[in-house]
Scaffold this motif. Structure first.
Motif, PDB file in Angstrom:
ATOM      1  N   ASN A 138     -11.465 -49.113 107.180  1.00  0.00           N
ATOM      2  CA  ASN A 138     -10.188 -48.765 107.815  1.00  0.00           C
ATOM      3  C   ASN A 138     -10.357 -48.795 109.332  1.00  0.00           C
ATOM      4  O   ASN A 138     -11.473 -48.962 109.846  1.00  0.00           O
ATOM      5  N   ASP A 139      -9.240 -48.610 110.038  1.00  0.00           N
ATOM      6  CA  ASP A 139      -9.274 -48.646 111.500  1.00  0.00           C
ATOM      7  C   ASP A 139     -10.137 -47.533 112.081  1.00  0.00           C
ATOM      8  O   ASP A 139     -10.757 -47.696 113.133  1.00  0.00           O
ATOM      9  N   ALA A 140     -10.142 -46.401 111.379  1.00  0.00           N
ATOM     10  CA  ALA A 140     -10.922 -45.265 111.878  1.00  0.00           C
ATOM     11  C   ALA A 140     -12.410 -45.621 111.943  1.00  0.00           C
ATOM     12  O   ALA A 140     -13.124 -45.192 112.856  1.00  0.00           O
ATOM     13  N   MET A 141     -12.869 -46.435 110.974  1.00  0.00           N
ATOM     14  CA  MET A 141     -14.280 -46.836 110.969  1.00  0.00           C
ATOM     15  C   MET A 141     -14.562 -47.831 112.103  1.00  0.00           C
ATOM     16  O   MET A 141     -15.602 -47.778 112.758  1.00  0.00           O
ATOM     17  N   GLU A 142     -13.613 -48.716 112.338  1.00  0.00           N
ATOM     18  CA  GLU A 142     -13.794 -49.691 113.415  1.00  0.00           C
ATOM     19  C   GLU A 142     -13.841 -48.968 114.766  1.00  0.00           C
ATOM     20  O   GLU A 142     -14.676 -49.270 115.612  1.00  0.00           O
TER      21      GLU A 142
END
Ligand code: CA
Length: 711
Positions: free
Chosen positions: A236-240
């Motif tokens: 997800n974006d949070a990981m990126e």
């Protein structure tokens, strides 16, 4: 929430994982037994979830037992437990039944009035698991939902039992592997989902919080707290976003950030707030996990040592607040998160109150994570202060021990000024009652460190920091290591009163409308204090140190107070000589239940026999002793104690007959002769020569201490 919405939300979260037709089906919320509405209403006489109510305030409105009559409190009944290790559980009470967990993740259900055992469940955790559990075989309790009881096991499963008879309804593996992950925390409930994370940030773990369907045990969502290998793509974006704050090949060791204790569901926002542990290894220089800095800027390693909020239905990232960027001190943010509404600066705020290991008490906006305040409540030397707007600490350059190459004694230490021991919050007084540890911890980077397949992955040189056999140095450390109970005015950000203890690692707290604060202590007492001023009003000799938190309930108009007693946890094993600060540690594990006018007595406690050191003479060469110190520090000290001085639970090797015989040491350390007790083979890291060096080192330590004892 309807079943349909719940399913749609769960499916939306899993779309990328191929949810669709064949995905897990969310089976809605409970409509009988323990329901969301019941937990939300926190019925006066019951205790339905770990922190009592969804906001985890641990404040009971019961006032039959109060500051006027608590002197008449006596033992109503007690139950001996069959696991003599650390007991960290808060009992839950519903419909006249008291549910506890004990060490080794066992569950017991008692008639809450009489103490009669109704049923017991043993998940049969393999004892070898102890070798990958950082901090003893502890468990902090069950969750109740619908007609079920939920327990998470040390070896990494979530188990659903029938409340009526303890029969297993389902058992799901939560952890990715059983070699690096363990679970000690209590599951929580949110909208028909059972939430649990894991420990393991001292091994090779990638932190996560996961949600399970309460009826089927299907996994519904999983939020990772650190990014994985970028080559695999981000979930997800949070990981990126987080990946930009990491350096080196951080994913090879997992990254840490484990969710091993606090999980707080806030129905007001439909968010789940949880705390994350340290990045790994502790020493960031060991794998360059913060990236190489030329301008003094290091990567923060998100979302480690943070409070994170996700949507309860989908697990989607909402916000984070990192309390310890650049964590190299094991400043886990896993301490309990309490949600409260209180007036701050003339306005009502919906806040999260959190006192993690790093020495500050934080007040955050519970909906947005906005920093409201952060106040040091303990001597702090790793940080020079918090940015008043953002709450970000200004890190003391001297505390970056991998940069200085020097030994650094940090305040607070790795044990934290406050760890998992539950706090309680009186919403009428606006005061939180915090158990505190006062002490430091020495850190020294091991410049030659390499990751291993077994044991702690800290990157520290534990041999260089081991406690020397110097009476003055030992006394200085003993004097500097104490404990306290602190009543903290949250809105004012200041201490109201405190009770000082001889030693650290005292129990969690309970506040009641009876104007009382209850706490068990490391020096073997269960105490009631006046909530206004901390005056001691009553105490009971528990015969063992208490680390768990008490709770209270009422049946047929009669109020009871319950506590699980039993010394243990990480402060029994790792800190060597400091373990005994509150007296010789001993574990006599029991569930103790009190009420007014009762006069129950415990059987006489056996007297601890004084053990005299009688080691063979030192015959190891200087090289053998030095090499043995290094391997002992890295592979043995976490369980058998710093400088080979053990606590109450694990064998003190200075007294072990095995140090007389190289063959005995080999049989245990290489061949795994005691694997069934948790002492697994360390052949993955140590050869026969290493074990012989360790043997010589232990003999040396035993002789040094024998000389100190005048032997
Ligand atoms: Ca940790």
């Amino acid at each position: 929430m309807s079943k349909r919405i719940g399913f749609a939300a769960a499916c939306a979260a899993l779309l990328l994982a191929g949810c669709g037709e064949s995905g897990p089906e969310f089976s809605g919320v409970a409509t009988s037994g323990v329901t969301d509405a019941m937990i939300a209403s926190a019925p006066e006489g019951e205790w339905l979830t770990y922190g009592r109510d969804y906001g985890e305030q641990r404040f009971s409105p019961l006032d039959q037992i109060n500051s006027e009559n608590v002197g008449e409190l006596g033992l109503a009944w007690s139950a001996d437990l069959d696991t003599a290790r650390g007991q960290e559980a808060t009992p839950l009470m519903h419909d006249g039944v008291l549910y506890i967990t004990t060490a080794w993740s066992k569950v017991q259900a008692y008639d809450a009035r009489t103490g009669e055992l109704k049923w017991a469940y043993d998940p049969e955790v393999p004892r070898e698991t102890l070798a990958v559990a950082c901090c003893d075989a502890v468990n902090r309790g069950v969750a109740l939902y619908g007609d079920k009881v939920y327990v998470a096991t040390l070896d990494g499963d979530l188990v659903a039992l029938n409340q009526s008879d303890g029969a297993v309804a389902w058992r799901s593996q939560v952890v990715p592997d059983r070699e690096n992950y363990t679970i000690t925390g209590a599951p929580r409930v949110a909208n028909g989902k059972i939430l649990i994370g894991s420990g393991g940030a001292e091994y090779r773990a990638r932190g996560f919080l996961a949600a399970y369907d309460w009826q089927t045990g299907e996994e519904l969502w999983r939020f990772h707290t650190v990014p994985g290998n970028p080559a695999d793509g981000f979930e997800n974006d949070a990981m990126e976003m987080a990946a930009a704050t990491w350096g080196g090949n951080w994913w090879e060791l997992g990254g840490g950030g484990t969710v091993w204790d606090s999980i707080t569901f806030d129905p007001t926002t439909n968010l789940v707030l949880f705390g994350t542990g340290n990045a790994e290894p502790w020493n960031p220089g060991a794998n360059d996990r913060m990236g190489t800095s030329e301008d003094g800027e290091f990567g923060d390693n998100l979302y480690t040592s943070s409070v994170v909020a996700v949507d309860a239905d989908t697990g989607e990232y909402a916000w984070h607040f990192q309390q310890t960027p650049e964590d190299r001190w094991d400043y886990d943010s896993n301490a309990q998160i309490t949600i409260a509404d209180l007036e701050i600066g003339g306005a009502m705020r919906h806040v999260a109150i959190h006192a993690p290991k790093n020495g500050y008490v934080y007040v955050l906006d519970a909906a947005t994570g906005e920093f409201i305040s952060g106040t040091g409540w303990h001597p702090i030397n790793w940080s020079l202060g918090l940015d008043p707007k953002t709450g970000r600490p200004q890190i003391n350059p001297e505390a970056r021990y991998e940069q200085t190459g020097k030994l650094w004694v940090s305040m607070p230490g790795a044990g934290g000024v406050h760890s998992w021991h539950p706090q309680s919050y009186d919403p009428n007084k606006g005061v939180v009652y915090l158990p505190a540890n006062n002490g430091g911890f020495p850190y020294k980077a091991d410049d030659d460190w390499e990751a291993s397949n077994i044991g702690f992955q800290t990157g520290l040189d534990n041999a260089a920091t081991a406690m020397p056999a110097d009476p003055a140095f030992r006394q200085m450390n003993l004097d500097a290591t104490t404990g306290a109970l602190v009543a903290w005015d949250v809105a004012a950000g200041k201490e109201k009163w405190r009770v000082n203890y001889t030693g650290p690692w005292n129990g969690g707290t309970l506040a009641t409308a009876g104007n009382l604060v209850f706490q068990g202590t490391a020096d073997e007492r269960f105490v009631a204090y006046n909530a206004n001023d901390g005056k001691e009003l009553w105490s009971f000799a528990t015969q063992t140190g208490v680390i768990a938190a008490p709770m209270t309930y009422s049946i047929d108009g009669e109020q009871y107070v319950a506590i699980v007693a039993g010394w243990g946890g990480v402060w029994d094993i790792a800190p060597g000589i400091l373990t005994a600060k509150s007296g010789p540690p001993r574990n006599i594990s029991r569930l103790l239940v009190f009420k007014l006018g009762a006069d129950g007595k415990l059987p006489e406690a056996p007297v601890l026999a004084k053990r005299v050191l009688d080691p063979p003479p030192v015959t190891g060469s200087a090289e053998q002793l030095a090499a043995g110190a290094v391997d002992y520090g890295r592979y043995c000290s976490i369980c058998h104690g710093d400088a080979a001085i053990a606590g109450a639970l694990n064998p003190d090797l200075r007294h072990s007959g095995a140090i007389n015989q190289p063959a005995s040491m080999k049989a245990i350390v290489i061949d795994g002769a005691f694997a069934h007790n948790g002492m697994v083979s360390f052949a993955a890291a140590l050869n026969e020569e290493d074990v012989e060096n360790i043997r010589h080192y232990i003999i040396q330590r035993a002789n040094e201490d024998k000389a100190l004892e005048g032997g």
